[in-house]
Design a protein around this motif. Structure first.
Motif, short mmCIF file in Angstrom:
data_model
loop_
_atom_site.label_atom_id
_atom_site.label_comp_id
_atom_site.label_asym_id
_atom_site.label_seq_id
_atom_site.Cartn_x
_atom_site.Cartn_y
_atom_site.Cartn_z
N GLN A 51 9.19 -0.17 24.89
CA GLN A 51 9.58 1.19 25.23
C GLN A 51 8.66 2.21 24.56
OE1 GLN A 51 12.06 -0.99 23.97
NE2 GLN A 51 12.82 -1.50 26.02
N ARG A 52 8.30 1.97 23.33
CA ARG A 52 7.52 2.93 22.55
C ARG A 52 6.03 2.90 22.89
NH1 ARG A 52 7.10 1.80 16.36
NH2 ARG A 52 5.58 0.36 17.22
N ASP A 53 5.43 1.73 23.00
CA ASP A 53 3.98 1.62 23.18
C ASP A 53 3.45 2.32 24.42
OD1 ASP A 53 3.86 0.27 20.80
OD2 ASP A 53 3.62 -1.71 21.69
N LEU A 87 -1.25 9.80 24.10
CA LEU A 87 -2.63 9.78 23.58
C LEU A 87 -3.66 10.00 24.69
CD1 LEU A 87 -2.67 6.87 20.98
CD2 LEU A 87 -3.21 9.26 20.56
N SER A 88 -3.45 9.34 25.82
CA SER A 88 -4.41 9.44 26.91
C SER A 88 -4.45 10.84 27.51
CB SER A 88 -4.07 8.40 27.97
OG SER A 88 -5.00 8.46 29.02
N VAL A 89 -3.28 11.41 27.77
CA VAL A 89 -3.23 12.76 28.36
C VAL A 89 -3.77 13.78 27.36
CG1 VAL A 89 -1.68 14.56 29.21
CG2 VAL A 89 -1.41 12.21 30.00
N ALA A 90 -3.42 13.63 26.07
CA ALA A 90 -3.94 14.56 25.05
C ALA A 90 -5.46 14.45 24.95
CB ALA A 90 -3.29 14.26 23.70
N THR A 91 -5.98 13.24 24.98
CA THR A 91 -7.44 13.05 24.94
C THR A 91 -8.09 13.68 26.17
OG1 THR A 91 -7.15 10.99 23.71
CG2 THR A 91 -9.28 11.33 24.78
N TYR A 92 -7.48 13.49 27.33
CA TYR A 92 -8.01 14.08 28.56
C TYR A 92 -8.07 15.60 28.45
CZ TYR A 92 -8.33 15.54 33.42
OH TYR A 92 -8.72 16.14 34.58
N TYR A 93 -6.98 16.21 28.02
CA TYR A 93 -6.96 17.67 27.90
C TYR A 93 -7.94 18.18 26.86
CZ TYR A 93 -3.21 18.90 31.07
OH TYR A 93 -2.47 19.12 32.19
N ILE A 94 -8.03 17.50 25.73
CA ILE A 94 -8.96 17.95 24.67
C ILE A 94 -10.39 17.91 25.17
CG2 ILE A 94 -9.94 17.32 22.43
CD1 ILE A 94 -7.06 16.54 21.58
N PHE A 95 -10.78 16.79 25.77
CA PHE A 95 -12.16 16.68 26.23
C PHE A 95 -12.43 17.56 27.45
CE2 PHE A 95 -12.43 13.14 23.42
CZ PHE A 95 -13.76 13.04 23.11
N ASN A 96 -11.52 17.56 28.41
CA ASN A 96 -11.76 18.26 29.67
C ASN A 96 -11.64 19.77 29.51
OD1 ASN A 96 -12.45 17.66 32.41
ND2 ASN A 96 -10.45 18.47 33.00
N ASN A 97 -10.61 20.25 28.82
CA ASN A 97 -10.34 21.69 28.77
C ASN A 97 -10.88 22.37 27.52
OD1 ASN A 97 -9.00 21.24 31.16
ND2 ASN A 97 -6.98 21.19 30.24
N VAL A 111 -8.78 5.58 39.35
CA VAL A 111 -7.47 6.11 38.99
C VAL A 111 -7.54 7.25 37.97
CG1 VAL A 111 -6.30 3.94 39.49
CG2 VAL A 111 -7.05 4.41 37.16
N GLY A 112 -8.71 7.54 37.42
CA GLY A 112 -8.87 8.64 36.49
C GLY A 112 -8.63 8.23 35.05
N PHE A 113 -9.02 9.13 34.14
CA PHE A 113 -8.91 8.84 32.72
C PHE A 113 -7.47 8.77 32.23
CE2 PHE A 113 -8.69 9.73 28.23
CZ PHE A 113 -9.63 8.86 27.72
N PRO A 114 -6.57 9.68 32.64
CA PRO A 114 -5.21 9.59 32.09
C PRO A 114 -4.53 8.24 32.35
CG PRO A 114 -5.52 11.71 33.13
CD PRO A 114 -6.74 10.90 33.46
N VAL A 115 -4.67 7.69 33.54
CA VAL A 115 -4.03 6.40 33.84
C VAL A 115 -4.79 5.26 33.17
CG1 VAL A 115 -3.42 4.80 35.68
CG2 VAL A 115 -3.04 7.25 35.99
N SER A 116 -6.11 5.22 33.34
CA SER A 116 -6.88 4.12 32.75
C SER A 116 -6.86 4.19 31.23
CB SER A 116 -8.32 4.13 33.27
OG SER A 116 -8.98 5.31 32.90
N GLY A 117 -6.84 5.39 30.66
CA GLY A 117 -6.73 5.53 29.21
C GLY A 117 -5.39 5.04 28.69
N THR A 118 -4.33 5.31 29.45
CA THR A 118 -3.01 4.79 29.07
C THR A 118 -3.03 3.27 29.03
OG1 THR A 118 -1.89 6.72 30.02
CG2 THR A 118 -0.57 4.73 29.70
N TRP A 144 -2.48 1.13 25.60
CA TRP A 144 -1.36 0.20 25.62
C TRP A 144 -1.85 -1.24 25.49
CZ3 TRP A 144 2.37 -0.51 30.37
CH2 TRP A 144 3.46 -1.27 29.99
N GLY A 145 -2.89 -1.59 26.24
CA GLY A 145 -3.43 -2.94 26.18
C GLY A 145 -4.02 -3.26 24.81
#
Length: 179
Positions: free
Chosen positions: A145-147, A154-164, A122-129, A133-134
């Motif tokens: 709602q918040r978590d 956090l997951s998408v930001a981490t993905y972009y920082i590492f990947n791009n 499923v990729g890092f953004p989904v599994s990282g989320t 969350w877990g």
């Protein structure tokens, strides 16, 4: 009557347990020794190019680390056998009289295992989320709602920082084209 008491059959077992409890740091020494042997074995069996430049090759650091681990393991074992013991945890936020919270440990272990299993399909953004969350849920956060929103950011930001930005490719999964 004989004033000497004969030991009960369970006495050696209790003496062994007592000795092991008093010398429990030897387990750390054994682990460090095994890790040192593993590092040295890996370093000495490494395929390297013979035409290297300079005296320091790719096996130098692993050999130094492996020897260091063996020396530390031996020094720790020597200290423990002479009666040395580590100090108990003395942090102000730790209550040593309370038992371990195995539920939290097992939940975190399950979350990490799920992350490891899901990162490729499923990729890092989904599994990282799911990981963030877990972990928040396992550690006591109960904001439904918040978590998930914070975990996704956090997951998408981490993905972009590492990947791009850092150039470390992470699996994007099916959302790679969307993100």
């Amino acid at each position: 009557m004989n004033s000497r008491q004969t030991p009960t059959p369970s006495a050696p077992r209790s003496d062994t347990r007592s000795w092991l409890r008093d010398h429990s740091e030897l387990g750390v020494s054994v682990m460090l020794f095994a890790l040192g042997v593993l590092v040295l074995t890996d370093a000495l069996t490494m395929d390297v190019d013979i035409a290297q430049r300079g005296p320091v090759g790719p096996t130098t650091v692993p050999i130094v680390v492996g020897i260091g681990l063996l020396v530390i393991a031996a020094l720790l074992a020597f200290d423990v056998m002479r009666g040395g013991q580590g100090e108990a945890e003395g942090g102000e936020d730790i209550d040593l009289s309370e038992p371990s919270d195995w539920r939290t440990v097992l939940l975190l272990g399950g979350v990490f295992l799920g992350f490891a299993v899901l990162i490729d399909p499923v990729g890092f953004p989904v599994s990282g989320t799911l990981l963030f969350w877990g972990a928040a849920y396992a550690l006591g956060s109960r904001h439904p709602q918040r978590d998930p929103l914070i975990a996704a950011v956090l997951s998408v930001a981490t993905y972009y920082i590492f990947n791009n930005l850092l150039g470390v490719p992470l699996p994007g999964g099916p959302l790679m084209g969307v993100l």
